[in-house]
Design a protein around this motif. Sequence first.
Motif, mmCIF file in Angstrom:
data_model
loop_
_atom_site.group_PDB
_atom_site.id
_atom_site.type_symbol
_atom_site.label_atom_id
_atom_site.label_comp_id
_atom_site.label_asym_id
_atom_site.label_seq_id
_atom_site.Cartn_x
_atom_site.Cartn_y
_atom_site.Cartn_z
ATOM 1 N N ILE A 35 -0.583 2.851 3.910
ATOM 2 C CA ILE A 35 -0.420 1.486 4.021
ATOM 3 C C ILE A 35 -1.652 0.890 3.269
ATOM 4 C CG2 ILE A 35 -0.602 -0.346 5.726
ATOM 5 C CD1 ILE A 35 2.060 1.488 5.977
ATOM 6 N N LYS A 39 -6.456 -9.009 6.862
ATOM 7 C CA LYS A 39 -5.679 -8.419 8.010
ATOM 8 C C LYS A 39 -6.468 -7.482 8.809
ATOM 9 C CE LYS A 39 -1.027 -9.129 6.174
ATOM 10 N NZ LYS A 39 -0.061 -8.268 5.755
ATOM 11 N N ARG A 86 7.534 5.961 7.058
ATOM 12 C CA ARG A 86 7.307 4.771 7.410
ATOM 13 C C ARG A 86 7.498 4.474 8.835
ATOM 14 N NH1 ARG A 86 5.244 0.985 9.169
ATOM 15 N NH2 ARG A 86 4.501 -0.964 8.051
ATOM 16 N N ASN A 87 8.619 4.855 9.624
ATOM 17 C CA ASN A 87 9.041 4.718 11.086
ATOM 18 C C ASN A 87 7.938 5.433 12.011
ATOM 19 O OD1 ASN A 87 9.964 7.300 10.442
ATOM 20 N ND2 ASN A 87 11.260 7.456 12.190
ATOM 21 N N SER A 114 3.397 1.904 12.929
ATOM 22 C CA SER A 114 3.961 0.616 13.552
ATOM 23 C C SER A 114 4.038 -0.441 12.670
ATOM 24 C CB SER A 114 2.901 0.014 14.722
ATOM 25 O OG SER A 114 1.411 -0.221 14.017
ATOM 26 N N ARG A 115 4.737 -1.646 12.871
ATOM 27 C CA ARG A 115 5.176 -2.667 11.872
ATOM 28 C C ARG A 115 4.141 -3.378 11.286
ATOM 29 N NH1 ARG A 115 9.674 -6.697 13.858
ATOM 30 N NH2 ARG A 115 10.837 -4.600 13.967
ATOM 31 N N ASP A 116 2.740 -3.398 12.054
ATOM 32 C CA ASP A 116 1.676 -4.051 11.188
ATOM 33 C C ASP A 116 0.736 -3.170 10.777
ATOM 34 O OD1 ASP A 116 0.370 -2.731 13.322
ATOM 35 O OD2 ASP A 116 -0.484 -4.369 14.536
ATOM 36 N N GLY A 117 1.170 -1.860 10.746
ATOM 37 C CA GLY A 117 0.523 -0.689 9.953
ATOM 38 C C GLY A 117 -0.862 -0.438 10.396
ATOM 39 N N THR A 126 3.953 4.726 16.159
ATOM 40 C CA THR A 126 5.233 4.653 17.027
ATOM 41 C C THR A 126 5.310 5.780 17.817
ATOM 42 O OG1 THR A 126 6.635 5.606 15.282
ATOM 43 C CG2 THR A 126 6.103 3.313 14.996
#
Length: 420
Positions: free
Chosen positions: A220, A226, A365-366, A369-372, A376
């Motif tokens: 990422i 961020k 990628r899965n 987490s979505r925010d990197g 997960t």
Amino acid sequence: MPKKNAFYAQSGGVTAVINASACGVIETAREHRAHIGKVYAGRNGIIGALREELIDTSKESRKAIHGLLSTPSGAFGSCRHKMKSLEENRAEYERLIEVFEAHDIGYFFYNGGGDSADTCLKVSQLSESMGYPIQAIHVPKTIDNDLPLTDNCPGFGSVAKYVAVSTREAALDVASMCETSTKVFILEVMGRHAGWIAAAAGLAAQKEGDAPHIILFPEIAFNREKFLAKVKRTVKKYGYCVVVASEGAQYKDGTFLSESGLRDAFGHAQLGGLAPNLAQMVKDEFGYKYHWAVADYLQRAARHIASQTDVDQAYAVGKAAVEMAVAGKNAVMPCIVRSAGKRYNWSIGEAPLDKVANVEKMMPRNFISRDGFNITDAARTYLEPLIQGEAYPAYRHGMPQYVELKNTLVPKRLKRRFKV
């Protein structure tokens, strides 16, 4: 057909369980005396073969060899010597074959990561063309967990356990002092291109708000704004923030945050100083008091807290490598296969070296987490079984007891010396 001797070598950075693979190779070879003569080990890895510095493992007792199961580091010595392509340095490969022929070696077991898989493959190919065929079997090992065609890599499970435990313990320390002292703690872990080790820190969290609050993955792209915003929100909400950063964290253009401008023996960019760089970034922006640590060799040497699963798998791939050689296999790697189903089970499979060499397996990628900034549930499901079980070494006077081998060298048979 007369039986041949075997050559075993350890390559690259060592692990808490690479010696368990050595144990698997040597013990299994001793069980197959009808096919395999002596097992010679390279003193300091592949350099030992090039210099004709071969260790006679038959001089070691059964007890000493079995003691490798609970001994960290590389019992025979390892090295970071990258064999170049056949076109660039054919002489090195020819030297290997020359030494193998002089010592009646017909089996080559190379214990390492992607570069050693490539060497194994080339030795297999060249030896055939030179009229002295070598059965080359790669024994997987890397804490980076980035070899393809295997569910995971021996060495990783124990590092994952160490990093997860260290993150949880350090976080408890910081949380207890955050009212009047440290607000931010940063742990730097290994992982140049793949974030598996950093991801393992995520196992430390049991509930919402638990550390690590931020994980930085090489996969990422790092965004300063961020990152700092996440630190600020976390400190405001929980009173403190724990960050686990992979040494390979990089900007969008591929530049490492911690690149020093130097190169290592493999030609890779020399990394270092990520944790203090991040800490200074936080200090300059918010003025928070911070502490940082670099896990470095501690994470890969921590045999006292090794995963039993990791020890078992490391031994199993060493054992399987010998069994594959005896069965006539060549240019292959024993790999770990995860069974389907909720309950974790694994077995040993087989992967061709031309599909393994020089291929890196990144974090899916899965798994991020979505925010990197974290892992997960899918990543947790994958990681948790690999750190299961405790494999404590024997202790005496409060200290773990590790084996130290004699490492008796075999007399040289070649007049020509080879400079490495």
